[in-house]
Write a protein that holds these residues in place. Structure first.
Motif, mmCIF file in Angstrom:
data_model
loop_
_atom_site.group_PDB
_atom_site.id
_atom_site.type_symbol
_atom_site.label_atom_id
_atom_site.label_comp_id
_atom_site.label_asym_id
_atom_site.label_seq_id
_atom_site.Cartn_x
_atom_site.Cartn_y
_atom_site.Cartn_z
ATOM 1 N N GLU A 59 0.913 -1.105 0.000
ATOM 2 C CA GLU A 59 0.081 0.171 -0.248
ATOM 3 C C GLU A 59 1.010 1.304 -0.124
ATOM 4 O O GLU A 59 1.934 1.614 0.896
ATOM 5 C CB GLU A 59 -1.145 0.122 1.297
ATOM 6 N N SER A 60 0.376 2.780 -0.417
ATOM 7 C CA SER A 60 1.066 3.763 -0.543
ATOM 8 C C SER A 60 0.332 4.950 0.013
ATOM 9 O O SER A 60 -1.031 4.318 0.198
ATOM 10 C CB SER A 60 1.696 3.876 -1.704
ATOM 11 N N CYS A 61 0.691 6.128 0.096
ATOM 12 C CA CYS A 61 -0.247 6.874 0.507
ATOM 13 C C CYS A 61 -1.205 7.076 -0.582
ATOM 14 O O CYS A 61 -2.703 7.532 -0.025
ATOM 15 C CB CYS A 61 0.493 8.336 -0.309
ATOM 16 N N THR A 62 -1.356 6.392 -1.598
ATOM 17 C CA THR A 62 -2.887 6.982 -3.269
ATOM 18 C C THR A 62 -3.467 5.457 -3.124
ATOM 19 O O THR A 62 -4.915 5.871 -3.294
ATOM 20 C CB THR A 62 -1.854 7.741 -3.626
ATOM 21 N N ASP A 63 -2.742 5.031 -3.095
ATOM 22 C CA ASP A 63 -2.834 3.654 -4.043
ATOM 23 C C ASP A 63 -3.357 2.134 -2.190
ATOM 24 O O ASP A 63 -2.615 2.130 -2.186
ATOM 25 C CB ASP A 63 -1.797 2.513 -5.008
ATOM 26 N N SER A 64 -4.008 1.683 -2.892
ATOM 27 C CA SER A 64 -4.496 0.622 -1.804
ATOM 28 C C SER A 64 -3.514 -0.603 -2.270
ATOM 29 O O SER A 64 -3.012 -0.528 -3.385
ATOM 30 C CB SER A 64 -5.878 0.201 -1.963
ATOM 31 N N GLY A 65 -2.740 -1.094 -0.831
ATOM 32 C CA GLY A 65 -2.616 -2.618 -1.461
ATOM 33 C C GLY A 65 -2.934 -3.871 -1.235
ATOM 34 O O GLY A 65 -4.613 -3.509 -1.276
ATOM 35 N N LEU A 66 -2.426 -4.646 -1.557
ATOM 36 C CA LEU A 66 -3.183 -6.245 -1.785
ATOM 37 C C LEU A 66 -2.712 -7.413 -0.808
ATOM 38 O O LEU A 66 -1.302 -7.915 -0.686
ATOM 39 C CB LEU A 66 -3.230 -6.880 -3.280
#
Length: 571
Positions: free
Chosen positions: A384-391
């Motif tokens: 995950e990042s500040c703007t994108d979700s992780g998996l």
């Protein structure tokens, strides 16, 4: 007096004659009754040792037989006949029946002649033809014996024909009647006879001279305690039979149902009139084969140490429902088995497994193993990042099943604002903060407060921002220059117009606001948080080409010159 005495004597004789009858010098009283008397497993083991039944011995003869003229029925040894009689009485004993059946010379002769006729004809028949050249008297004896006997072919001795022929009786030709079994286990059977020539054998069973009357509810086989050694079959089927007592009405296959359950197999069956396959079979036979009213059913084989529960519904006494329920425990009469286990079918997350227990004697049985529970391991496949979700992916280590879950985006984690362009009375400044996670730089307008404490260029609400821990910086203002922030410890000069202060530790607590907002930086400064803010630039700074500016100037000059000429011409 004499006449009165004589009348009393006659009355006494009449009463005595009414209750008793004289036959061959013996007094025969009213018939007695009996019910089933089931032995325990230990009692069955002891009785088997006492009887010492030999299923492996070869038949021996005291007189040889002949299937050609001059014909001779021969004679099987007395020990072979006794071995067979012991087998009959052992089966009756574990079924709870009287185990006092005896042999007679008459029935032995009938059975021996029957086996000779069958061997001479080369076929099994209860109504055999007369072999060519066979004396009439011998044939008639053999025919009478065949008509009243259980007959068999292919057994090495008479005891085997009793246990694995007549009692088992579950092949396709016999399962619908189980007549051989029913004759051996008939409550009325008292006397029997055996005969054998070659591979053909006979057991004369049509004797109904037992004086006691059966008063029990039913005779079941396999019984309550069933030795596994008697149950082993040459096929995959072994039918159950229940012969109902006299108090029951004749059963109707349309009404009868049978439910069975196996403890070891953890399995159950429900049989109805539609159960017609031999592996799941139910029928009713009301003909007299040593007993009427027989319910016959089969679901395959069971193993040692299994407990099978049987429930029969749809049967009545005088029209009133009278169901039957009992259990069968399978055990060994030889020894206590020592089993080793082996998983023969691995359980999965979707289906149960199977474990097989095998004794050194060859006996075996199976049990089911509960299916496995999923056991998932997790693996992050996308950070995950500040703007994108992780998996994250979860995978079962047992079966490979998997599923995924999203991890929400972290959101930016901005640090304190830093003034990179200080505002003046005529222009806004720029404040910048940086995300500690991804390094994103975000800029917002920095504006000065007017003396009343509100901004002159925005209408948004303001919140105070504490000054930084560093010492106050001197701000110099001029008409042509932007303010410079000084970090020296010197006192402010008379020419300085404001004294802004910064507090870096307090600024670290400022959070991002995506809507337009005003942040109070100090007593003289506001930071305006606006989405998509871009720094205002001069035409040159904004990247507009110089050539465009020059052309615009030339075009304006030309327009003015044309206007000037037109005005002059009018004058």
């Amino acid at each position: 007096m004499k006449r009165r005495f004589f009348m009393c004597l006659l009355s006494a004789l009449f009463v005595l004659t009414f209750f008793c009858s004289v036959t061959k010098g013996e007094v025969s009283y009213a018939a007695e009754t009996f019910t089933l008397n089931y032995p325990t497993q230990e009692q069955i083991k002891q009785r088997y040792k006492q009887l010492n039944i030999d299923f492996d011995k070869s038949a021996s003869y005291t007189e040889n037989y002949s299937t050609a003229a001059p014909y001779s029925a021969g004679n099987i040894s007395q020990s072979d006949r006794q071995n067979a009689l012991n087998a009959v009485n052992f089966c009756r004993y574990i079924a709870g029946l009287p185990d006092d059946v005896v042999m007679t010379d008459e029935y032995n002769a009938l059975a021996q002649a029957a086996s000779l006729v069958l061997l001479a004809n080369g076929s099994l028949s209860h109504s055999p033809q007369q072999p060519a050249g066979m004396p009439e008297s011998l044939y008639k004896t053999g025919a009478e014996g065949a008509g009243g006997s259980n007959i068999a072919k292919g057994y090495t001795n008479l005891a085997r024909s009793v246990i694995f022929g007549y009692i088992e009786d579950s092949d396709e030709d016999n399962i619908s009647l189980l007549g051989h079994r029913r004759w051996i286990l008939s409550p009325a059977l008292k006397s029997i006879g055996f005969g054998m020539t070659g591979s053909y054998s006979a057991a004369y069973v049509k004797d109904t001279k037992r004086s006691e009357t059966f008063a029990g509810d039913y005779v079941a086989w396999p019984p309550k305690n069933m030795p596994i050694e008697l149950y082993k079959s040459h096929s995959d089927n072994y039918a159950f039979s229940v012969v109902l007592g006299e108090d029951y009405d004749e059963p109707d296959i349309s009404n009868v149902t049978v439910d069975l359950s196996s403890k070891s197999q953890n399995k159950s069956w429900h049989l109805t009139k539609n159960s017609t396959g031999i592996s799941e079979y139910l029928t009713v036979n009301n003909s007299n084969y040593g007993g009427k009213k027989c319910i016959i059913f089969n679901v395959g084989m069971f193993s040692q140490n299994d407990t099978v529960t049987v429930k029969i519904n749809g049967i009545t006494k005088n029209g009133v429902s009278a169901p039957i329920s009992y259990t069968v425990d399978f055990f060994s009469i030889y020894h206590d088995h020592n089993y080793t286990s082996k998983i023969t079918k691995e359980p999965t997350c979707d289906s149960a497994g199977e474990i097989t227990y095998t004794c050194e004697c060859g006996d075996s049985y199976t049990k089911s193993i509960d299916k496995k529970e999923h056991s998932y391991t997790e693996k992050k496949v996308k950070e995950e990042s500040c703007t994108d979700s992780g998996l994250i992916t979860y995978t079962c280590k047992n079966c490979g099943d998997s599923y995924s879950k999203q991890i929400p985006a972290l959101g930016h984690k901005f640090g304190a604002y830093e003034i990179i362009k200080y505002p003046t009375a005529d222009s806004d400044g720029i404040a910048e903060r940086i995300c500690s996670r991804c390094g994103l730089k975000e800029q917002h307008r920095a504006v000065l407060k007017n003396p009343s404490g509100t901004t002159s260029s925005i209408d948004s609400e303001a919140s105070d921002i504490e000054p930084a821990d560093s010492e106050a910086s001197d701000v110099e203002s001029s008409d042509s220059e932007t303010s410079n922030i000084e970090t020296s410890d010197s006192e402010p000069t008379d020419s300085e117009t404001s004294e802004p202060k910064e507090n870096s530790s307090d600024n670290a607590g400022i959070e991002e606001n995506e809507t337009a907002a005003v942040e109070d930086f100090d007593d003289a400064l506001f930071i305006v948080e606006e989405p998509d803010f871009q720094e205002e630039r001069s035409p040159t700074e904004s990247g507009v080409p110089s050539l465009v500016i020059i052309i615009a100037c030339i075009f304006s000059t030309a327009v003015l010159f044309v206007i000037f000429l037109l005005g002059k011409n009018k004058q």
